[in-house]
Design an enzyme around this catalytic site. Structure first.
Site, mmCIF file in Angstrom:
data_model
loop_
_atom_site.group_PDB
_atom_site.id
_atom_site.type_symbol
_atom_site.label_atom_id
_atom_site.label_comp_id
_atom_site.label_asym_id
_atom_site.label_seq_id
_atom_site.Cartn_x
_atom_site.Cartn_y
_atom_site.Cartn_z
ATOM 1 N N LYS A 138 -19.516 0.252 44.074
ATOM 2 C CA LYS A 138 -18.583 0.651 43.000
ATOM 3 C C LYS A 138 -18.959 2.045 42.544
ATOM 4 O O LYS A 138 -20.114 2.447 42.629
ATOM 5 C CB LYS A 138 -18.685 -0.317 41.820
ATOM 6 C CG LYS A 138 -17.471 -0.295 40.917
ATOM 7 C CD LYS A 138 -16.339 -1.096 41.501
ATOM 8 C CE LYS A 138 -15.095 -1.051 40.650
ATOM 9 N NZ LYS A 138 -14.101 -2.042 41.107
HETATM 10 P P1 NAD Z 1 -5.196 0.800 34.937
HETATM 11 O O1 NAD Z 1 -5.944 1.971 34.427
HETATM 12 O O2 NAD Z 1 -4.033 1.003 35.834
HETATM 13 O O3 NAD Z 1 -4.689 -0.115 33.733
HETATM 14 C C1 NAD Z 1 -5.509 -0.549 32.695
HETATM 15 C C2 NAD Z 1 -4.575 -0.859 31.527
HETATM 16 O O4 NAD Z 1 -5.334 -1.456 30.468
HETATM 17 C C3 NAD Z 1 -3.904 0.400 30.962
HETATM 18 O O5 NAD Z 1 -2.538 0.149 30.740
HETATM 19 C C4 NAD Z 1 -4.657 0.630 29.649
HETATM 20 O O6 NAD Z 1 -3.868 1.294 28.667
HETATM 21 C C5 NAD Z 1 -4.991 -0.793 29.247
HETATM 22 N N1 NAD Z 1 -6.139 -0.884 28.336
HETATM 23 C C6 NAD Z 1 -7.258 -0.121 28.317
HETATM 24 N N2 NAD Z 1 -8.064 -0.487 27.317
HETATM 25 C C7 NAD Z 1 -7.438 -1.516 26.694
HETATM 26 C C8 NAD Z 1 -7.767 -2.333 25.579
HETATM 27 N N3 NAD Z 1 -8.904 -2.152 24.907
HETATM 28 N N4 NAD Z 1 -6.897 -3.297 25.221
HETATM 29 C C9 NAD Z 1 -5.735 -3.479 25.891
HETATM 30 N N5 NAD Z 1 -5.371 -2.742 26.952
HETATM 31 C C10 NAD Z 1 -6.218 -1.764 27.344
HETATM 32 O O7 NAD Z 1 -6.324 -0.126 35.632
HETATM 33 P P2 NAD Z 1 -6.120 -1.250 36.713
HETATM 34 O O8 NAD Z 1 -6.309 -0.632 38.043
HETATM 35 O O9 NAD Z 1 -4.916 -2.039 36.399
HETATM 36 O O10 NAD Z 1 -7.435 -2.137 36.456
HETATM 37 C C11 NAD Z 1 -7.493 -3.093 35.424
HETATM 38 C C12 NAD Z 1 -8.623 -4.067 35.727
HETATM 39 O O11 NAD Z 1 -8.397 -4.650 37.030
HETATM 40 C C13 NAD Z 1 -10.011 -3.461 35.788
HETATM 41 O O12 NAD Z 1 -10.946 -4.407 35.321
HETATM 42 C C14 NAD Z 1 -10.232 -3.242 37.266
HETATM 43 O O13 NAD Z 1 -11.600 -3.224 37.616
HETATM 44 C C15 NAD Z 1 -9.542 -4.452 37.830
HETATM 45 N N6 NAD Z 1 -9.152 -4.306 39.237
HETATM 46 C C16 NAD Z 1 -8.289 -3.330 39.643
HETATM 47 C C17 NAD Z 1 -7.923 -3.259 40.982
HETATM 48 C C18 NAD Z 1 -6.928 -2.255 41.499
HETATM 49 O O14 NAD Z 1 -6.524 -2.361 42.667
HETATM 50 N N7 NAD Z 1 -6.454 -1.315 40.709
HETATM 51 C C19 NAD Z 1 -8.491 -4.137 41.910
HETATM 52 C C20 NAD Z 1 -9.366 -5.129 41.467
HETATM 53 C C21 NAD Z 1 -9.682 -5.194 40.132
#
Ligand code: NAD
Length: 477
Positions: free
Chosen positions: A108
């Site tokens: 990561k």
């Molecule tokens: P992203 O940045 O696209 O979206 C995150 C969202 O959460 C945003 O809309 C943001 O405004 C919101 N957010 C941030 N802080 C917040 C809070 N305190 N309360 C409420 N909302 C809040 O990120 P993502 O890629 O969707 O990732 C989200 C989660 O999924 C992370 O934990 C990431 O590790 C996990 N994840 C992502 C992927 C991927 O392919 N993108 C894969 C596996 C896991």
């Protein structure tokens, strides 16, 4: 340790969950320790001249386990990034890849930055410089370490990273495979952007096919009509909410974002909220009578399914007692702390764990990496051949009907669907669905089959650690 809540940090939380599972296994102590520890974390501080001065940034790339290479794991841009967070996420990647049989070790990366504070050109300079630091140490490399998007990053950043790698390795024919999650026109694969959200949908479908599991959650039926609250309408949360409401009949009753939450038992139009956020930077002002400034409070609202899809530690010792959902699916990594996990288990809340729930991203990343190494789009060779074989059958059936005066006719809709050969998107979806079904079954077999395993998370760890252990043993370690 968070001294205010007396809760362990993210990395210790993951270790606690790991320890609970290995307590039920028969691993030699040496092997147990080898699997648990993070192999290495590289910290880099670099300067970029921006806005008239040198700005210094801190980034990390952590490699948890190299029992298989390359190692795989996203790069996150967030002010919350630090060594223990990156190491916890790298460990989760090891277990996640093992569980869904993506042939990678766990890694990561993260950059301590608020991407909203910088414009596109500045972000490109920062990303390229960060990538340069990692590439020159082989911490980005098609055969050793392959990043992907995570919180705060997306296709755009991945395209910059791939380009930077290719500038530094001009003769590497496999350069595109150094990173996944790239745009389709820059070596990406159809279906990667929505893969993690799609995987959440497939995971929930797999759960609702498991009658025994559904019974344990106290629910019945399928996804149709289920009330869902989602936290974080970013890449993962938006796609999961969109697919579940559009294709499975679920009702999104709550959306929680950084600046508050919307709650409406009659349902929220996810698409419209997403458009509003894109335009206004938050959800405030979207529908005042459904808006609540203290967003986290909505986690505790009545619902069937809670989807935390933002960040870690949001369900913790402070609020676990008040969670009313029957089912939590961890779309984010680590949203439920080890302490909260225990409270929720006692309340018989079923938790579909992160290492399975959000594995759709790495699964489709695996397909993208394979596509990059094979230098050909999936479906390119076989699609038309498949179509012509189907056409043969249709022609023959129609001839028989006519010759024998049977009066059959095939509906145009059937013919249309049957005749369409699988392109890349269909193949990616099929591969993802298959992966999510098989991985679910492997967890469910342990969950329902062992008296000493009462939850899906422990089951997931048992399956994943078993596979990593087998891989180390095969190497003679
Ligand atoms: P992203 O940045 O696209 O979206 C995150 C969202 O959460 C945003 O809309 C943001 O405004 C919101 N957010 C941030 N802080 C917040 C809070 N305190 N309360 C409420 N909302 C809040 O990120 P993502 O890629 O969707 O990732 C989200 C989660 O999924 C992370 O934990 C990431 O590790 C996990 N994840 C992502 C992927 C991927 O392919 N993108 C894969 C596996 C896991």
């Amino acid at each position: 340790m968070n001294t205010q809540t007396m809760e362990p940090g993210f990395r210790d939380s993951v270790d606690q969950m790991f320890n609970r599972a290995v307590g039920l296994m028969d691993l030699s102590p040496g092997l147990e320790e080898k699997i648990r520890v993070c192999n290495a974390t590289y910290t880099v501080r670099f300067g970029v001249r921006l806005r008239g001065k040198i700005q210094t940034f801190t980034g990390y790339r952590s490699v948890h386990s190299e029992h298989m290479e390359p190692v795989k794991g996203g790069i996150r841009y967030s002010m919350g990034v630090d060594q223990q967070e990156v190491e916890a996420l790298a460990a989760l990647m090891t277990y996640k890849c093992a569980l869904v049989e993506a042939p990678f070790g766990g890694s990561k990366g993260g950059l301590c930055i608020d991407p909203r504070e910088w414009d596109e050109h500045e972000l490109e300079l920062i990303t390229r410089r960060f990538a340069y630091e990692l590439i020159k140490r082989d911490l980005i490399n098609p055969s050793q370490n392959v990043p992907a998007p995570d919180m705060g990053t997306g296709e755009r950043e991945m395209a910059w990273i791939a380009d930077q790698y290719k500038r530094m390795h001009t003769t590497d024919i496999n350069g595109n495979a150094c990173v996944t999650g790239k745009p389709l026109n820059a070596g990406g694969i159809a279906g990667r952007v929505e893969a993690t959200g799609r995987g959440v949908q497939y995971a929930l479908r797999a759960f609702f096919r498991d009658e025994e599991g559904v019974k344990k959650s106290g629910m019945s039926g399928d996804l149709d009509g289920k009330r869902i609250i989602v936290q974080g309408l970013g890449n993962v949360g938006y796609h999961a909410a969109k697919f579940l409401s559009e294709e499975d009949g679920s009702v999104i009753t709550g959306v929680i974002e950084r600046d508050g939450a919307l709650f409406n038992p009659d349902g929220i139009d996810v698409e419209k909220v997403r458009e509003w956020i894109a335009k206004h930077g938050g959800i405030a002002g979207y529908a005042d009578r459904h808006y609540l400034e203290n967003g986290a409070k909505i986690l505790e609202e009545e619902c069937d399914i809670l989807i935390p899809a933002a960040l870690e530690g949001v369900i913790n010792l402070q609020n676990a007692d008040r969670i009313k959902a029957a089912l939590i699916i961890e779309a984010a990594n680590g949203p439920v702390t080890a302490g909260a996990d225990e409270i929720l288990r006692d309340k018989n809340v079923v938790i579909i764990p992160d290492m399975y729930a959000n594995a759709g991203g790495v699964t489709v990343s695996y397909f993208e990496w394979v596509k990059n190494l094979s230098h050909i789009r999936f479906g390119r060779m076989g699609r038309r051949q498949e179509e012509s074989r189907h056409q043969l059958l249709i022609t023959e059936l129609e001839r028989l009907s006519k010759d024998k005066d049977l009066g059959w006719s095939l509906s145009p809709d059937f013919k249309d669907k049957y005749l369409r050969g699988a392109g890349e998107l269909e193949l990616v979806r099929s591969g993802l669905d298959d992966t999510m079904r098989i991985a679910y079954q492997s967890m469910a077999d342990v969950w329902h089959g062992r008296d000493d395993v009462t939850d899906l998370r422990t089951a997931a760890y048992l399956v994943a650690i078993g596979k990593v252990a087998a891989s180390y043993r095969a190497k003679g370690l």
